[in-house]
Write a protein that holds these residues in place. Structure first.
Motif, PDB file in Angstrom:
ATOM      1  N   GLY A  69       2.783  -1.522  -7.497  1.00  0.00           N
ATOM      2  CA  GLY A  69       2.248  -2.270  -6.364  1.00  0.00           C
ATOM      3  C   GLY A  69       1.032  -1.600  -5.748  1.00  0.00           C
ATOM      4  O   GLY A  69       0.635  -0.492  -6.118  1.00  0.00           O
ATOM      5  N   LYS A  70       0.474  -2.266  -4.768  1.00  0.00           N
ATOM      6  CA  LYS A  70      -0.732  -1.791  -4.091  1.00  0.00           C
ATOM      7  C   LYS A  70      -0.341  -0.916  -2.905  1.00  0.00           C
ATOM      8  O   LYS A  70       0.530  -1.276  -2.112  1.00  0.00           O
ATOM      9  N   ILE A  71      -0.985   0.265  -2.772  1.00  0.00           N
ATOM     10  CA  ILE A  71      -0.712   1.174  -1.661  1.00  0.00           C
ATOM     11  C   ILE A  71      -1.543   0.754  -0.448  1.00  0.00           C
ATOM     12  O   ILE A  71      -2.760   0.575  -0.550  1.00  0.00           O
ATOM     13  N   ILE A  72      -0.840   0.599   0.695  1.00  0.00           N
ATOM     14  CA  ILE A  72      -1.512   0.181   1.924  1.00  0.00           C
ATOM     15  C   ILE A  72      -1.252   1.235   2.999  1.00  0.00           C
ATOM     16  O   ILE A  72      -0.098   1.598   3.257  1.00  0.00           O
ATOM     17  N   SER A  73      -2.301   1.719   3.632  1.00  0.00           N
ATOM     18  CA  SER A  73      -2.182   2.734   4.682  1.00  0.00           C
ATOM     19  C   SER A  73      -1.567   2.130   5.942  1.00  0.00           C
ATOM     20  O   SER A  73      -1.812   0.966   6.279  1.00  0.00           O
ATOM     21  N   GLN A  74      -0.726   2.958   6.638  1.00  0.00           N
ATOM     22  CA  GLN A  74      -0.088   2.525   7.878  1.00  0.00           C
ATOM     23  C   GLN A  74      -0.428   3.470   9.026  1.00  0.00           C
ATOM     24  O   GLN A  74      -0.674   4.665   8.811  1.00  0.00           O
ATOM     25  N   ASP A  75      -0.391   2.915  10.247  1.00  0.00           N
ATOM     26  CA  ASP A  75      -0.636   3.735  11.434  1.00  0.00           C
ATOM     27  C   ASP A  75       0.616   4.488  11.854  1.00  0.00           C
ATOM     28  O   ASP A  75       0.541   5.607  12.381  1.00  0.00           O
ATOM     29  N   ALA A  76       1.786   3.880  11.641  1.00  0.00           N
ATOM     30  CA  ALA A  76       3.047   4.500  12.073  1.00  0.00           C
ATOM     31  C   ALA A  76       4.115   4.269  11.011  1.00  0.00           C
ATOM     32  O   ALA A  76       4.037   3.327  10.197  1.00  0.00           O
TER      33      ALA A  76
END
Length: 440
Positions: free
Chosen positions: A151-158
Motif C-alpha cells: 500500500g501507499k505510505i501516508i504521513s500523519q500528524d498524530a
C-alpha cells in the motif's frame, strides 16, 4: 602379542594387551638405525655415531612411541574383529609402576559396552500427527498484510490505532539505543496503546518493559535486548517518536496479483487465497512433521528400557572434552546428556534394523532440489542441468555440507519410517491453535 577380555558384567569389560619383545624389537631397531644415519652429535661424523650412544639418547623415546602405536592398532583391530559395540573410547587403567626398561609390557583398558535391547515403534497409545491448516481468519489476515505491504505510505500528524510509528527506544543504564518501527498491536493490553494515541513527532513516551509486548521475545527485536535478558526484564525505557505514518491499502487488482506471483498466475481474490493457503500449508507441514519427530523421539526414549554403563561413561567424560573436568562435573554432564545418548542408541538400532542408508545418489538429488528452491527465490526459475550439476558438485565436495545434508536425509528417512510403522492418529488444527497449544 596376546589380547584377552574379562567381562565384568553385561555393560563393562576389561581388555588386557600383553606385548612381548618380539612384537616391537625389529621396528625399534630399524628406526634407531635410520636415526644413526642422520644423527648430528658433536665429536662424530654423520652416520658414524656409535649405536650404543644412539640407543642411549633415543632408545626409550622410540620404544615408548612404537609400543603405543602397536597398542592402539592392536586394540582397534581387536574391537573390530570381536565386533564389540563400545560406548565412548577404551580407558587405559593407570600404571604408575610401568617399567620401560623391561622387555615385556601389559596394559589394561576399561570398556563400556552398548546394551542389548529391542525397539518397538507401535505403542498402545497413539501419537498425534498434526495436520496444520490455514483457516479463513488467517487467510484474511495474510491478505490484509499483503495490502499493507504494497500500500501507499501516508504521513500523519498524530498517532492513531493503525499507525506505523518510527522512533528510538532508550535506556542509558542498560545501554539500549535502538531505532525501530512499531505498530500498536505489538503492545500488550490497552494501557500502552492509550499512551500513544494522539502523540506527535518529538513526543517522548516512558514505558516499562515488564509485560510490555504480547510476546516477551519482541524485546529482542525492538529494544535489541539479548535472549538471556528477555524474561523478567523490568526497567523503564523512553520511546522518542520520530515519524508517524499510516498505509492506504493496496487494491486487490490484477496489477497486484501479477506483482506477487507473475503475470496471469493469479486472477482473483479466491485464487490469491488458494495460493496463500497452498504456500502456507507447505511450511506448516514441516512444523507438523518436526512436532511428530520430537514426539516419537520422546516416546522411544521413555518406553525403550535399558541400562547404560553410567560409571564408565562419567569417567570417560572427564577426559573426553578439550578440557579435563572433575568427577562432579562429569556426573552433571552425564545427567544432561543421558537422554540424548539413549536416543542415539535407539536411532542406531532402527537404522540397522530397517537398513536405512543415505546413498550418494540421495545426497546429489537432495542437493539439487535445495539449489533449485534457493535459485527460485531469486527469480531463477529454470536453471540448466549443467549449472545445477556444477553447484551440486561444489556443495558435495565440502565435508561439512555432506555431513549436514546426510543428517537431514537420515532424519527424513526416520520420519517416513515413523509415519509408516508407529501408532499414529491424525488431528487437524489451525496454525493459531497449534502455536497456542505448543509454543505459547
Amino acid at each position: 602379542m596376546n589380547i584377552t577380555r574379562e567381562n565384568i558384567d553385561e555393560l563393562n569389560a576389561v581388555v588386557k594387551v600383553d606385548i612381548a619383545k618380539e612384537d616391537y624389537s625389529d621396528k625399534v631397531e630399524k628406526i634407531l638405525i635410520d636415526y644413526r644415519k642422520s644423527a648430528n652429535i658433536p665429536g662424530f661424523r654423520k652416520g658414524h655415531v656409535p649405536m650404543t650412544m644412539v640407543k642411549k639418547q633415543y632408545g626409550k623415546a622410540v620404544l615408548v612411541d612404537e609400543v603405543n602405536k602397536l597398542l592402539q592398532d592392536a586394540l582397534n583391530k581387536y574391537l573390530t574383529e570381536e565386533k564389540l559395540d563400545v560406548l565412548g573410547n577404551p580407558l587405559p587403567k593407570p600404571q604408575d609402576d610401568l617399567d620401560w626398561d623391561s622387555d615385556a609390557f601389559s596394559f589394561e583398558f576399561e570398556l563400556g559396552l552398548a546394551p542389548e535391547f529391542e525397539v518397538t515403534l507401535k505403542g498402545k497409545k497413539a501419537i498425534t500427527h498434526y495436520n496444520i491448516v490455514a483457516d479463513d481468519k488467517m487467510l484474511d489476515n495474510q491478505v490484509e498484510q499483503i495490502r499493507k505491504q504494497y500500500g501507499k505510505i501516508i504521513s500523519q500528524d498524530a498517532v492513531t490505532k493503525d499507525s506505523e510509528i518510527t522512533g528510538v527506544f532508550e535506556n542509558e543504564e542498560k545501554e539500549i539505543n535502538n531505532s525501530t518501527t512499531i505498530t500498536l498491536d505489538k503492545f500488550k493490553g490497552k494501557t500502552t496503546e492509550k499512551q500513544f494515541i494522539g502523540a506527535k513527532v518529538g513526543d517522548v513516551i516512558t514505558l516499562n518493559t515488564k509485560k510490555l509486548f504480547n510476546d516477551d521475545h519482541d524485546l529482542m527485536t525492538f529494544l535489541k535486548v539479548s535472549h538471556d535478558d528477555v524474561h523478567g526484564l523490568d526497567i523503564d525505557v523512553n520511546f522518542t517518536i520520530n515519524e508517524i505514518n499510516t498505509r492506504e491499502l493496496a487494491d486487490l487488482d490484477q496489477e497486484l496479483f501479477d506483482k506477487l506471483f507473475g503475470k496471469g498466475e493469479v486472477t482473483s481474490v479466491t485464487e490469491l487465497k488458494e495460493k496463500i493457503k497452498e504456500d502456507s500449508e507447505k511450511q506448516f507441514k514441516q512444523q507438523g512433521d518436526q512436532k511428530l519427530l520430537n514426539d516419537v523421539t520422546e516416546y522411544l526414549v521413555d518406553n525403550t528400557k535399558f541400562d547404560l554403563p553410567a560409571s564408565f561413561l562419567q569417567k570417560w567424560m572427564q577426559t573426553a572434552g578439550e578440557e579435563q573436568i572433575d568427577a562432579d562435573q562429569a556426573k552433571e554432564e552425564y545427567e544432561k546428556s543421558e537422554k540424548s545418548m539413549r536416543y542415539q542408541l535407539i536411532e542406531g538400532k532402527l537404522i540397522e534394523k530397517h537398513d536405512l542408508q543415505v546413498k550418494f545418489e540421495d545426497l546429489k538429488a537432495h542437493a539439487t532440489e535445495m539449489i533449485k528452491t534457493q535459485m527460485a527465490q531469486f527469480g531463477q526459475m529454470n536453471p540448466s542441468d549443467e549449472e545445477l550439476e556444477g553447484i551440486a558438485a561444489r556443495i558435495l565436495s565440502n565435508k561439512d555440507e555432506v555431513k549436514r545434508l546426510s543428517e537431514q536425509l537420515m532424519s527424513t528417512k526416520l520420519l517416513n519410517l515413523y509415519k509408516a510403522e508407529a501408532n499414529l492418529k491424525t488431528k487437524e488444527i489451525t496454525y493459531d491453535d497449534f502455536v497456542k497449544e505448543f509454543y505459547s
